[in-house]
Design a protein around this motif. Structure first.
Motif, PDB file in Angstrom:
ATOM      1  N   ARG A   5      37.190  43.400  52.626  1.00 55.45           N
ATOM      2  CA  ARG A   5      37.329  41.810  51.828  1.00 55.45           C
ATOM      3  C   ARG A   5      38.456  41.822  50.577  1.00 55.45           C
ATOM      4  NH1 ARG A   5      32.002  40.490  49.323  1.00 55.45           N
ATOM      5  NH2 ARG A   5      33.368  38.732  48.809  1.00 55.45           N
ATOM      6  N   GLN A   6      39.411  41.030  50.601  1.00 51.36           N
ATOM      7  CA  GLN A   6      40.051  40.870  49.305  1.00 51.36           C
ATOM      8  C   GLN A   6      39.226  40.005  48.544  1.00 51.36           C
ATOM      9  OE1 GLN A   6      43.959  39.360  50.230  1.00 51.36           O
ATOM     10  NE2 GLN A   6      44.841  41.167  50.610  1.00 51.36           N
ATOM     11  N   VAL A   7      39.049  40.469  47.122  1.00 50.93           N
ATOM     12  CA  VAL A   7      38.288  39.649  46.019  1.00 50.93           C
ATOM     13  C   VAL A   7      39.309  39.740  44.934  1.00 50.93           C
ATOM     14  CG1 VAL A   7      36.623  39.786  44.525  1.00 50.93           C
ATOM     15  CG2 VAL A   7      36.257  40.748  46.972  1.00 50.93           C
ATOM     16  N   LEU A  15      33.716  40.192  41.649  1.00 50.43           N
ATOM     17  CA  LEU A  15      34.138  41.551  41.933  1.00 50.43           C
ATOM     18  C   LEU A  15      33.280  42.590  41.646  1.00 50.43           C
ATOM     19  CD1 LEU A  15      36.338  43.600  42.819  1.00 50.43           C
ATOM     20  CD2 LEU A  15      37.417  43.760  40.452  1.00 50.43           C
ATOM     21  N   ALA A  18      30.702  42.291  44.587  1.00 54.59           N
ATOM     22  CA  ALA A  18      31.281  42.724  45.604  1.00 54.59           C
ATOM     23  C   ALA A  18      31.335  44.393  45.577  1.00 54.59           C
ATOM     24  CB  ALA A  18      32.712  42.399  45.867  1.00 54.59           C
ATOM     25  N   ALA A  22      29.486  47.139  48.165  1.00 57.55           N
ATOM     26  CA  ALA A  22      30.074  48.199  48.645  1.00 57.55           C
ATOM     27  C   ALA A  22      29.540  49.485  48.314  1.00 57.55           C
ATOM     28  CB  ALA A  22      31.694  48.051  48.358  1.00 57.55           C
ATOM     29  N   ASP A  27      30.414  45.461  53.030  1.00 59.70           N
ATOM     30  CA  ASP A  27      31.764  45.437  53.304  1.00 59.70           C
ATOM     31  C   ASP A  27      32.530  46.230  52.099  1.00 59.70           C
ATOM     32  OD1 ASP A  27      31.008  43.777  55.353  1.00 59.70           O
ATOM     33  OD2 ASP A  27      31.718  41.948  54.283  1.00 59.70           O
ATOM     34  N   VAL A  29      35.879  46.544  49.811  1.00 59.90           N
ATOM     35  CA  VAL A  29      36.600  45.644  48.803  1.00 59.90           C
ATOM     36  C   VAL A  29      37.799  46.203  48.421  1.00 59.90           C
ATOM     37  CG1 VAL A  29      36.174  44.755  46.510  1.00 59.90           C
ATOM     38  CG2 VAL A  29      34.181  45.239  47.887  1.00 59.90           C
ATOM     39  N   LEU A  64      36.025  50.837  49.009  1.00 59.95           N
ATOM     40  CA  LEU A  64      37.102  50.503  48.081  1.00 59.95           C
ATOM     41  C   LEU A  64      38.425  50.662  48.423  1.00 59.95           C
ATOM     42  CD1 LEU A  64      37.724  48.823  45.126  1.00 59.95           C
ATOM     43  CD2 LEU A  64      37.677  51.312  44.129  1.00 59.95           C
TER      44      LEU A  64
END
Length: 392
Positions: A5-7, A15, A18, A22, A27, A29, A64
């Motif tokens: 996922r792009q955050v 963030l 997220a 992670a 998911d 990040v 990440l």
């Protein structure tokens, strides 16, 4: 496999959550600047271009992805596991005064910023941010005042940020109090000029010089000494690092991964940094400069990083950047770019500095360019390519 996922790094709360997921196995990040986030994407990584597709899924052990901000190399997308991030954060806490509260002074899409969030998550604390907008000493001081005093206080800066804070702190008691209120100020991303370190420490700041990269989940050598669990060796003059915080490799680039991460006969995995260095008798690491910043001047090898370190001992040249310029007789020679009145330093003064550092005559700069401001990358590091174009 799992989603990547792009955050937006601009949304610190999102963030942080997220990253929390992670670290727990959710998911993966990829923090990105706000302007990069694809608002039409549905949570997975977007495609930047038809020629450069970004995978929407990654291996289960990736938590990440961070894109490097090297000043000379092309950007690389580094994959880090939850285990690597946690190992790095734990080793940092062990070297400092234990877990604490952090000021997030660097963008979350860089490893130094992301690690501030990871350390905060593991410590059970909430990081404080100066907020959106340009970094200023005043905003740094105001945010620092919100940290409280119920736990050790830490922050992570790049040298250009520290320089701005020190400049202001020398004439502003509020900023000075904020700086010296930290139990440790980690400074990394590039070499810290000796003059700047002396000025910061004279104010009472507790400076910790860090060395590492995205590939090591952030700094893993503090003040020249490896963190617990980290090993350092010199191979063919290059610094190599190993430890539980090493990255898995580069996203979508197995060839670069294989060339950069190697495994020895004992099964130990090593990261080839590309930096020239040497180990002292007590195991202290001294980084000389980038291997790709070595020039041949009159048949003599000159490490531009060593020239830069010597030049920065001249008062007022703490921000000086040294690059190569072509020379019909010598091949290439060092040149200096700097800001402020000190950029008027004479070539004789610069030669005296390199001679005093034990460098060869070939290391003496032949040109000085005074700039109103140094070109910088988004990370705050000097944009050496842009500097070279200006000097050349």
């Amino acid at each position: 496999m799992k989603p990547l996922r792009q955050v937006s790094a601009a949304d610190v709360a999102e963030l942080t959550e997220a990253l929390r997921g992670a670290l727990a196995g959710g998911d993966a990040v990829w923090p990105v600047p706000a302007e990069v986030t694809d608002s039409s994407a549905t949570g997975s990584a977007a495609t930047e271009s038809a020629a450069d597709p970004v995978p929407a899924i990654v291996a289960d052990d990736v938590a990440l992805v961070v894109e490097t901000s090297g000043s000379t190399d092309a950007p690389k997308r580094v994959m880090l596991s939850a285990e690597a991030l946690i190992a790095s954060a734990d080793a940092t806490a062990d070297r400092l005064d234990g877990p604490g509260r952090w000021l997030l002074a660097l963008p979350g899409h860089y490893i130094a910023g992301a690690q501030v969030l990871v350390r905060s998550i593991l410590a059970g604390t909430t990081p404080v941010s100066p907020g959106e907008g340009p970094f200023t000493p005043e905003r740094f001081a105001e945010a620092s005042a919100r940290l409280g005093a119920d736990a050790p206080r830490y922050t992570s800066l790049v040298p250009v940020q520290l320089a701005r804070i020190v400049d202001r702190a020398e004439r502003d008691a509020f900023v000075a109090a904020a700086l010296i209120g930290y139990d440790a100020v980690l400074v990394g991303g590039q070499a810290l000029a000796p003059e700047l370190a002396v000025r910061a420490e004279a104010l009472g700041a507790r400076i910790v010089r860090t060395y590492g990269s995205s590939e090591t989940a952030g700094g893993c050598v503090y003040d020249g000494r490896a963190l617990d669990g980290v090993s350092v060796r010199i191979a063919d003059g290059l610094v190599e690092l190993s430890g539980p915080m090493l990255a898995e490799g580069y996203l979508g680039d197995p060839e670069r991964t294989a060339a950069t991460f190697t495994t020895d006969a004992r099964g130990v995995r090593w990261y080839r940094t590309g930096d020239l260095g040497e180990l002292g008798p007590d195991g202290t690491l001294r980084v000389r400069g980038r291997a790709d910043d070595v020039i041949i001047s009159g048949g003599v090898k000159v490490v531009l990083g060593e020239v830069e370190r010597a030049i920065r001992t001249v008062p007022g040249l703490a921000d000086a950047v040294v690059v190569a310029v072509d020379d019909a007789e010598w091949g290439q020679r060092p040149a200096v770019a700097a800001t402020g009145a000190a950029a008027s330093a004479t070539l004789a003064e610069l030669a005296a500095a390199t001679d005093a550092a034990g460098l060869s005559p070939a290391a003496r700069p032949v040109r000085v360019l005074r700039l109103d401001a140094l070109p910088l990358l988004a990370s705050g590091k000097p944009d050496r390519r842009a500097v070279a174009a200006l000097v050349g």
